[in-house]
Scaffold this motif. Structure first.
Motif, PDB file in Angstrom:
ATOM      1  N   LEU A  92     -30.118   8.860 -12.613  1.00 20.87           N
ATOM      2  CA  LEU A  92     -29.710  10.048 -13.350  1.00 20.87           C
ATOM      3  C   LEU A  92     -30.052  11.294 -12.546  1.00 20.87           C
ATOM      4  CD1 LEU A  92     -30.829   9.523 -17.077  1.00 20.87           C
ATOM      5  CD2 LEU A  92     -28.508   9.624 -16.197  1.00 20.87           C
ATOM      6  N   SER A  93     -29.264  12.346 -12.723  1.00 19.97           N
ATOM      7  CA  SER A  93     -29.586  13.614 -12.067  1.00 19.97           C
ATOM      8  C   SER A  93     -30.870  14.172 -12.682  1.00 19.97           C
ATOM      9  CB  SER A  93     -28.433  14.606 -12.204  1.00 19.97           C
ATOM     10  OG  SER A  93     -28.203  14.897 -13.561  1.00 19.97           O
ATOM     11  N   SER A  94     -31.639  14.896 -11.898  1.00 22.43           N
ATOM     12  CA  SER A  94     -32.961  15.357 -12.320  1.00 22.43           C
ATOM     13  C   SER A  94     -32.918  16.254 -13.560  1.00 22.43           C
ATOM     14  CB  SER A  94     -33.657  16.083 -11.170  1.00 22.43           C
ATOM     15  OG  SER A  94     -32.866  17.183 -10.754  1.00 22.43           O
ATOM     16  N   ASP A  95     -31.823  16.950 -13.797  1.00 23.06           N
ATOM     17  CA  ASP A  95     -31.750  17.826 -14.974  1.00 23.06           C
ATOM     18  C   ASP A  95     -31.571  17.034 -16.280  1.00 23.06           C
ATOM     19  OD1 ASP A  95     -29.204  17.215 -13.892  1.00 23.06           O
ATOM     20  OD2 ASP A  95     -28.268  18.800 -15.079  1.00 23.06           O
ATOM     21  N   SER A 130     -37.684   5.495 -13.779  1.00 26.22           N
ATOM     22  CA  SER A 130     -36.550   5.845 -12.915  1.00 26.22           C
ATOM     23  C   SER A 130     -35.248   5.601 -13.660  1.00 26.22           C
ATOM     24  CB  SER A 130     -36.573   4.998 -11.645  1.00 26.22           C
ATOM     25  OG  SER A 130     -37.781   5.164 -10.962  1.00 26.22           O
ATOM     26  N   THR A 132     -31.462   5.459 -14.943  1.00 26.56           N
ATOM     27  CA  THR A 132     -30.165   5.414 -14.265  1.00 26.56           C
ATOM     28  C   THR A 132     -29.057   5.760 -15.255  1.00 26.56           C
ATOM     29  OG1 THR A 132     -29.815   3.084 -14.799  1.00 26.56           O
ATOM     30  CG2 THR A 132     -31.021   3.566 -12.753  1.00 26.56           C
ATOM     31  N   GLU A 133     -27.847   5.839 -14.719  1.00 23.29           N
ATOM     32  CA  GLU A 133     -26.675   6.092 -15.570  1.00 23.29           C
ATOM     33  C   GLU A 133     -26.531   4.992 -16.624  1.00 23.29           C
ATOM     34  OE1 GLU A 133     -24.606   8.718 -15.536  1.00 23.29           O
ATOM     35  OE2 GLU A 133     -25.588   9.688 -13.819  1.00 23.29           O
TER      36      GLU A 133
END
Length: 185
Positions: A92-95, A130, A132-133
């Protein structure tokens, strides 16, 4: 006054060791309370048994935080993914990570009282370090499931005598595709 001797005994003994506030004494007698709230969990005493309902606000907040208000409900809270799907999912993106973790924590809290989302919640919690999508997809599936089932009331039926106990568990002995460990133990 009006309490059964056993409840009165328990209350007196606990009060001797702890600071105690009794808000409700539930039971079958006419003078006993028939409804209680414990940490916003509804607990009514009925003719069939004791009902237990988690605070429905958590389900509503999960739905809102995921932007799923008015979405089509999902029939199940989760589905099983294979090892390739799990390992190939991009991070996933950090935001979004912080939001994912916050909503997953709320779902995990709700899952303590909602057995119907417990397994799916656990799978989302595996991605807390961590995410993920795929983890976000799994979380949204839980949200869509909750759209159709914001409330779950469990009934614990009264029993006279129990001579046997039937226990069911999953037979998925290698429940996690990555670690190959059992879910139920």
């Amino acid at each position: 006054e009006g309490e059964t001797p056993d409840l009165q005994w328990l209350q007196e003994n606990l009060s001797g060791h702890f600071e105690l506030t009794v808000k409700s004494l539930m039971g079958p007698e006419l003078h006993d309370d028939k409804y209680a709230l414990l940490l916003n969990r509804a607990i009514p005493w009925t003719e069939l048994g004791v009902e237990y309902e988690a605070d429905p606000r958590h389900a509503e907040l999960v739905i809102a935080e995921l932007g799923l208000v008015g979405s089509k409900p999902q029939a199940t809270a989760g589905i099983k993914y294979n090892k390739e799907e799990i390992e190939s999912s991009p991070p996933l993106s950090s935001d979004i990570v912080r939001t994912y973790r916050a909503i997953t924590a709320r779902v995990s809290f709700l899952a303590q009282d909602r057995i119907d989302i417990a397994y799916a919640s656990k799978e989302c919690c595996r991605g807390m370090a961590s995410p993920t999508e795929l983890h976000l997809k799994m979380l949204k599936r839980i949200g869509r499931y909750l759209v159709g089932r914001k409330r779950l009331v469990q009934l614990f039926k009264f029993q006279n005598q129990v001579y046997s106990l039937d226990v069911e568990c999953d037979s998925d002995h290698a429940g996690c595709a990555i670690t190959r460990r059992s879910t139920s133990g």
